[in-house]
Design an enzyme around this catalytic site. Sequence first.
Site, short mmCIF file in Angstrom:
data_model
loop_
_atom_site.label_atom_id
_atom_site.label_comp_id
_atom_site.label_asym_id
_atom_site.label_seq_id
_atom_site.Cartn_x
_atom_site.Cartn_y
_atom_site.Cartn_z
N LYS A 1 0.84 -1.21 0.00
CA LYS A 1 0.00 0.00 0.00
C LYS A 1 0.87 1.25 0.00
O LYS A 1 0.45 2.31 -0.49
CB LYS A 1 -0.97 -0.01 1.18
CG LYS A 1 -0.35 -0.06 2.57
CD LYS A 1 -0.06 1.29 3.17
CE LYS A 1 0.61 1.15 4.52
NZ LYS A 1 1.05 2.44 5.09
N THR B 1 -3.44 5.93 4.00
CA THR B 1 -2.12 6.31 3.52
C THR B 1 -2.21 7.13 2.23
O THR B 1 -1.38 8.00 1.99
CB THR B 1 -1.25 5.05 3.28
OG1 THR B 1 -1.31 4.22 4.44
CG2 THR B 1 0.19 5.41 3.02
#
Length: 337
Positions: free
Chosen positions: A190, A247
């Site tokens: 990610k 994120t």
Amino acid sequence: MTQQVSVIGAGSWGTALALLLHGNGHSVTMWSALEEEIRMLEREHENKEKLPGVRLPGDMIFTTDLKAAVEGRDVLILAVPSPYTRSTAHRMREYVAEGQIIVDVAKGIEEETLYTLSQIIKEEIPKAQVAVLSGPSHAEEVGRGIPTTIVVGAESKRTAEYLQTLFMNEVFRVYISPDILGMELGAALKNVVALAAGIADGLGYGDNTKAALITRGIAEIARLGMVMGGRSETFYGLTGIGDLIVTCASMHSRNRRAGILIGKGYSMEEAMKEVKMVVEGVYSAKAAMALAKKYDVQLPIIEQVNAVLFQGKPAAGAVKELMIRDKKLENQEISWE
């Protein structure tokens, strides 16, 4: 019951977790290899550079003595940046007791071996019990007591439940999972997609682009992760899509911030210097492509991030190439009869 816990690594995440664990009633020691960092913590009881505004209690112990930090502790929280996981674990191993619990809280894949961080720790310290802690959790918010939900992964349910009790409180909810591999792959990959999201922001693109990157990004992560043995439920849970959303969307994210700078024309090296923290996605990007090749999996977003980072490809050109790829079904599992 009070536990003896050491946090190995005094960065922002290690500092936030040290405060959390102390608030849960545990005896906490923080270790850093940097003498000046420990002196600053002893003097200020605040990590002014990496977690400003978060005060640390007066009875917390700070040390550069690794032996003292490791020996006799119930739990070791390994919180160094991923590029230093192997070297730190190597230094720790002579002090670690049989069955001692080490919880890795960093995120990454080692480029040379393609190991996850728990695999590195197991190789360096085979006598330890290795667990992981992951999920959507910026240190800046955990340090301020903002409600957060996260996952502990461990090989035994007993260890997972013990760590769940160690960390959990009214603002820090902890779930448990046996899928350590899936958790770690989601956590590492990610960061690469978050670089892409930041690059799109730096280019001036909007919400449509961000939503596409998050959605297609988790499809890439799950595609590779499931081939490697991770569970689909993990990639569509807190340590997969949950961590990816936070994120890609938050300015607390060093990967997104670095990506924004790259989208504005900075080189990868210039962006990392500006962010002033380890940008984990840069270190995981090449490893992700090596894994894609090893397992014969297509990762178009991650492939373009690599081209921008390491091959000098213009960011706008990378986005264009993603948009004009061959026509596809959205989901290969759903088709017309």
